[in-house]
Scaffold this motif. Sequence first.
Motif, mmCIF file in Angstrom:
data_model
loop_
_atom_site.group_PDB
_atom_site.id
_atom_site.type_symbol
_atom_site.label_atom_id
_atom_site.label_comp_id
_atom_site.label_asym_id
_atom_site.label_seq_id
_atom_site.Cartn_x
_atom_site.Cartn_y
_atom_site.Cartn_z
ATOM 1 N N GLY A 149 0.821 -1.212 0.000
ATOM 2 C CA GLY A 149 0.000 0.000 0.000
ATOM 3 C C GLY A 149 0.854 1.260 0.000
ATOM 4 N N GLY A 150 0.166 2.393 -0.051
ATOM 5 C CA GLY A 150 0.840 3.687 -0.117
ATOM 6 C C GLY A 150 1.801 3.926 1.042
ATOM 7 N N ALA A 151 1.421 3.483 2.242
ATOM 8 C CA ALA A 151 2.262 3.735 3.415
ATOM 9 C C ALA A 151 3.591 2.991 3.316
ATOM 10 C CB ALA A 151 1.532 3.307 4.682
ATOM 11 N N VAL A 211 1.209 -2.488 -6.423
ATOM 12 C CA VAL A 211 1.635 -1.362 -5.596
ATOM 13 C C VAL A 211 0.631 -0.212 -5.728
ATOM 14 C CG1 VAL A 211 3.563 0.210 -5.072
ATOM 15 C CG2 VAL A 211 4.044 -2.056 -6.024
ATOM 16 N N SER A 212 0.383 0.461 -4.595
ATOM 17 C CA SER A 212 -0.497 1.646 -4.600
ATOM 18 C C SER A 212 0.320 2.897 -4.895
ATOM 19 C CB SER A 212 -1.124 1.867 -3.227
ATOM 20 O OG SER A 212 -1.838 0.760 -2.815
ATOM 21 N N ALA A 213 -0.383 4.014 -4.947
ATOM 22 C CA ALA A 213 0.275 5.307 -5.116
ATOM 23 C C ALA A 213 1.097 5.616 -3.863
ATOM 24 C CB ALA A 213 -0.779 6.379 -5.342
ATOM 25 N N ARG A 237 -11.894 3.966 -3.609
ATOM 26 C CA ARG A 237 -10.721 4.301 -2.786
ATOM 27 C C ARG A 237 -10.212 3.078 -2.023
ATOM 28 N NH1 ARG A 237 -8.740 9.227 -1.441
ATOM 29 N NH2 ARG A 237 -6.993 7.868 -0.930
ATOM 30 N N GLU A 238 -8.923 3.029 -1.871
ATOM 31 C CA GLU A 238 -8.229 1.914 -1.209
ATOM 32 C C GLU A 238 -8.408 0.595 -1.965
ATOM 33 O OE1 GLU A 238 -6.254 2.870 1.091
ATOM 34 O OE2 GLU A 238 -7.154 4.861 1.271
ATOM 35 N N GLY A 239 -8.644 0.703 -3.264
ATOM 36 C CA GLY A 239 -8.998 -0.486 -4.040
ATOM 37 C C GLY A 239 -7.839 -1.373 -4.473
HETATM 38 MG MG MG Z 1 -3.658 4.241 -0.511
#
Ligand code: MG
Length: 425
Positions: free
Chosen positions: A7-9, A35-37, A198-200
């Motif tokens: 995830g982003g974190a 991978v997320s943003a 979101r969070e998809g």
């Molecule tokens: Mg995210």
Amino acid sequence: MVVYKFGGASVKDSNGVRNLANIVLGNNENRIIVVSAIGKTTNALEEIVKYPVSNSGLCKSKLDNLYKLHLEIVDNLFDDKNNGIFTDLKNDFEKLQSVVFNNSYKSNDQKYDQVVSFGEIISTKIVSAYLNSLKIENTWIDICNVIITDETYREAKVDMYKSGLNCKEIFRFENNSIYITQGFIGKTENGFTTTLGREGSDYTAAILANLLDAEKLIVWKDVEGILNADPQYFSNAKRLDKISYQEAVELAYFGAKVIHPKTLKPLHNKNIPLHVKSFINPAGEGTTIQDYKEYDQNLPIFILKKDQMLISLFPKDLSFVIEDGISQIFTYLSQHGIKVNLVQNSAISISFCIENTYGKIDELLEHLQKEYKVLYNENLELLTVRHYSEKDISEMTKNRKIFIEQRSRHTAHFVVKDIEVKNSW
Ligand code: MG
Ligand code: ASP
């Protein structure tokens, strides 16, 4: 074949990307890495689409800040300043800017998806280039060539059949093949980018696992696994070792932020286990989600969902709301992608608790006010306690004003307002 999701974190800075590389290096199986943003990029892009393009100065400065944030990470990761990633980054931000200032989209939601999807495109290019620079061979995949969706922008529905055919075409596994790709985004048959909500990214990872019959999905998080409460709001949170898909769906749906609620179904349908593990402590056990009914109910679980709104409707002519209005109300809500978390009715009123989603509430209220007297409360919380005891409940609700309370055998829900400073639990 195994699917990983970061995830982003986990990639919020250059050390995050280095850590990801170490985790990837630590195993040698065929993998798709979703991978997320980077960090809060999606929020920042969401802010940018919210502003009218007429305020071009503000849009440009926000874009500029986001560019700087990415450039700093890349600068930190790559000693070779001639690495192609520097040009890629510049080009992608130029493209992003032209999308932001393009006024020809059919709707705000369509434009939203064209803009916010850049977050994932850029983060995955950085990760892929960085792994390559470490000689970790990998292939970058534009997931829009795989995941085909309908045109419900911001909450697109995936065509599993067509996406499945693309999957088999695009992902080929030999020995230790690694693919880096984006979560959260897809494409319509007309070639427009869509997002899955979101969070998809978790959901994308689960879809890929399903379509390719993965052995397992590992979601790497900044927590030790799924906890029985969000440590941000509850002290004494404990890790759940094993839980069932059903329990996990309930938790995710009512606001436990560890996994996206839609993630479980594609995995459950193929009986693929989901491991939630810590990217800070990759050797830790984490939580395993599978068909584990016997493990549920060991611990009470507390979930707090913020930014809730309670809307109560009273038909102006005293008609019975259930018979006359409910199907129209819910059709409207579902068409506008507004998620309902709890419903309660009397003979002549109905109340529902919804997510306060950007840009949709004013329109909703206006629509409802045509036929109903409408009362509403904002800034509420939805508190859910699974496998509750009376003691847990009185503890949890003692500093909160209760607007609605509902209990079933295993679950208690409260729509509440905080009336005291946090951390009192
Ligand atoms: Mg995210
Ligand atoms: N980047 C997207 C978001 O923040 C998707 C995700 O992180 O799962 O909503």
